[in-house]
Design a protein around this motif. Sequence first.
Motif, PDB file in Angstrom:
ATOM      1  N   MET A 285      26.249  52.231  48.554  1.00 29.49           N
ATOM      2  CA  MET A 285      26.429  52.294  50.001  1.00 29.49           C
ATOM      3  C   MET A 285      25.835  51.061  50.678  1.00 29.49           C
ATOM      4  O   MET A 285      24.943  50.407  50.149  1.00 29.49           O
ATOM      5  CB  MET A 285      25.828  53.571  50.573  1.00 29.49           C
ATOM      6  CG  MET A 285      24.347  53.624  50.608  1.00 29.49           C
ATOM      7  SD  MET A 285      23.857  55.168  51.379  1.00 29.49           S
ATOM      8  CE  MET A 285      22.266  55.386  50.643  1.00 29.49           C
ATOM      9  N   ARG A 286      26.358  50.773  51.836  1.00 30.84           N
ATOM     10  CA  ARG A 286      25.849  49.659  52.626  1.00 30.84           C
ATOM     11  C   ARG A 286      24.606  50.100  53.378  1.00 30.84           C
ATOM     12  O   ARG A 286      24.457  51.259  53.738  1.00 30.84           O
ATOM     13  CB  ARG A 286      26.901  49.193  53.619  1.00 30.84           C
ATOM     14  CG  ARG A 286      28.132  48.666  52.952  1.00 30.84           C
ATOM     15  CD  ARG A 286      29.214  48.389  53.952  1.00 30.84           C
ATOM     16  NE  ARG A 286      30.436  48.050  53.255  1.00 30.84           N
ATOM     17  CZ  ARG A 286      31.059  46.899  53.425  1.00 30.84           C
ATOM     18  NH1 ARG A 286      30.596  46.015  54.267  1.00 30.84           N
ATOM     19  NH2 ARG A 286      32.147  46.646  52.751  1.00 30.84           N
ATOM     20  N   VAL A 287      23.719  49.146  53.617  1.00 32.16           N
ATOM     21  CA  VAL A 287      22.497  49.424  54.355  1.00 32.16           C
ATOM     22  C   VAL A 287      22.440  48.483  55.548  1.00 32.16           C
ATOM     23  O   VAL A 287      22.522  47.268  55.398  1.00 32.16           O
ATOM     24  CB  VAL A 287      21.245  49.241  53.464  1.00 32.16           C
ATOM     25  CG1 VAL A 287      19.985  49.436  54.273  1.00 32.16           C
ATOM     26  CG2 VAL A 287      21.285  50.190  52.291  1.00 32.16           C
ATOM     27  N   PHE A 288      22.352  49.055  56.733  1.00 31.64           N
ATOM     28  CA  PHE A 288      22.215  48.290  57.962  1.00 31.64           C
ATOM     29  C   PHE A 288      20.724  48.041  58.182  1.00 31.64           C
ATOM     30  O   PHE A 288      19.926  48.965  58.115  1.00 31.64           O
ATOM     31  CB  PHE A 288      22.807  49.094  59.127  1.00 31.64           C
ATOM     32  CG  PHE A 288      22.575  48.488  60.472  1.00 31.64           C
ATOM     33  CD1 PHE A 288      23.268  47.357  60.864  1.00 31.64           C
ATOM     34  CD2 PHE A 288      21.662  49.035  61.344  1.00 31.64           C
ATOM     35  CE1 PHE A 288      23.056  46.802  62.104  1.00 31.64           C
ATOM     36  CE2 PHE A 288      21.441  48.483  62.590  1.00 31.64           C
ATOM     37  CZ  PHE A 288      22.145  47.358  62.976  1.00 31.64           C
ATOM     38  N   ALA A 289      20.340  46.799  58.410  1.00 24.53           N
ATOM     39  CA  ALA A 289      18.920  46.483  58.584  1.00 24.53           C
ATOM     40  C   ALA A 289      18.697  45.708  59.877  1.00 24.53           C
ATOM     41  O   ALA A 289      19.513  44.890  60.278  1.00 24.53           O
ATOM     42  CB  ALA A 289      18.417  45.673  57.403  1.00 24.53           C
ATOM     43  N   VAL A 290      17.563  46.002  60.517  1.00 28.19           N
ATOM     44  CA  VAL A 290      17.157  45.320  61.746  1.00 28.19           C
ATOM     45  C   VAL A 290      15.739  44.815  61.539  1.00 28.19           C
ATOM     46  O   VAL A 290      14.901  45.515  60.956  1.00 28.19           O
ATOM     47  CB  VAL A 290      17.203  46.290  62.950  1.00 28.19           C
ATOM     48  CG1 VAL A 290      16.701  45.622  64.201  1.00 28.19           C
ATOM     49  CG2 VAL A 290      18.594  46.843  63.140  1.00 28.19           C
ATOM     50  N   LYS A 291      15.473  43.639  62.018  1.00 25.98           N
ATOM     51  CA  LYS A 291      14.131  43.078  61.914  1.00 25.98           C
ATOM     52  C   LYS A 291      13.538  43.003  63.315  1.00 25.98           C
ATOM     53  O   LYS A 291      13.812  42.065  64.062  1.00 25.98           O
ATOM     54  CB  LYS A 291      14.226  41.667  61.321  1.00 25.98           C
ATOM     55  CG  LYS A 291      13.423  41.457  60.104  1.00 25.98           C
ATOM     56  CD  LYS A 291      13.600  40.054  59.615  1.00 25.98           C
ATOM     57  CE  LYS A 291      12.366  39.624  58.898  1.00 25.98           C
ATOM     58  NZ  LYS A 291      12.499  38.287  58.351  1.00 25.98           N
ATOM     59  N   ALA A 292      12.737  43.997  63.692  1.00 27.39           N
ATOM     60  CA  ALA A 292      12.189  44.008  65.040  1.00 27.39           C
ATOM     61  C   ALA A 292      10.911  44.805  65.118  1.00 27.39           C
ATOM     62  O   ALA A 292      10.977  45.987  65.383  1.00 27.39           O
ATOM     63  CB  ALA A 292      13.218  44.570  66.013  1.00 27.39           C
ATOM     64  N   PRO A 293       9.732  44.359  64.971  1.00 29.24           N
ATOM     65  CA  PRO A 293       9.315  43.154  64.248  1.00 29.24           C
ATOM     66  C   PRO A 293       9.302  43.377  62.738  1.00 29.24           C
ATOM     67  O   PRO A 293       9.296  42.429  61.968  1.00 29.24           O
ATOM     68  CB  PRO A 293       7.908  42.904  64.753  1.00 29.24           C
ATOM     69  CG  PRO A 293       7.388  44.265  65.077  1.00 29.24           C
ATOM     70  CD  PRO A 293       8.598  45.049  65.548  1.00 29.24           C
TER      71      PRO A 293
ATOM     72  N   GLU B  64      15.542  49.734  57.703  1.00 30.65           N
ATOM     73  CA  GLU B  64      16.811  49.915  57.013  1.00 30.65           C
ATOM     74  C   GLU B  64      17.407  51.276  57.342  1.00 30.65           C
ATOM     75  O   GLU B  64      16.709  52.285  57.323  1.00 30.65           O
ATOM     76  CB  GLU B  64      16.624  49.780  55.503  1.00 30.65           C
ATOM     77  CG  GLU B  64      16.219  48.394  55.084  1.00 30.65           C
ATOM     78  CD  GLU B  64      16.119  48.250  53.577  1.00 30.65           C
ATOM     79  OE1 GLU B  64      16.138  49.267  52.867  1.00 30.65           O
ATOM     80  OE2 GLU B  64      16.018  47.097  53.124  1.00 30.65           O
ATOM     81  N   THR B  65      18.703  51.297  57.623  1.00 31.49           N
ATOM     82  CA  THR B  65      19.427  52.528  57.898  1.00 31.49           C
ATOM     83  C   THR B  65      20.583  52.625  56.915  1.00 31.49           C
ATOM     84  O   THR B  65      21.512  51.829  56.975  1.00 31.49           O
ATOM     85  CB  THR B  65      19.975  52.528  59.347  1.00 31.49           C
ATOM     86  OG1 THR B  65      18.896  52.288  60.237  1.00 31.49           O
ATOM     87  CG2 THR B  65      20.640  53.840  59.677  1.00 31.49           C
TER      88      THR B  65
END
Length: 54
Positions: free
Chosen positions: A25-33, A37-38
């Motif tokens: 599956m794909r993993v959506f990631a945000v860097k803040a700060p 991973e979602t």
Amino acid sequence: MDAKDITGSLDEQIRLACKFVEQNMRVFAVKAPNRIETPQFSIEIKKFWLRRGD
């Protein structure tokens, strides 16, 4: 996308299918700060089926 033939008992098929989905599956990631991973799909069903086997 990968494909896989899954055989065996029903319990084994479910376990292998959950493992396959989790690995592909794909993993959506945000860097803040910090990196958050979602996953594309919830893996709660995997936990449910693994508990049933205990």
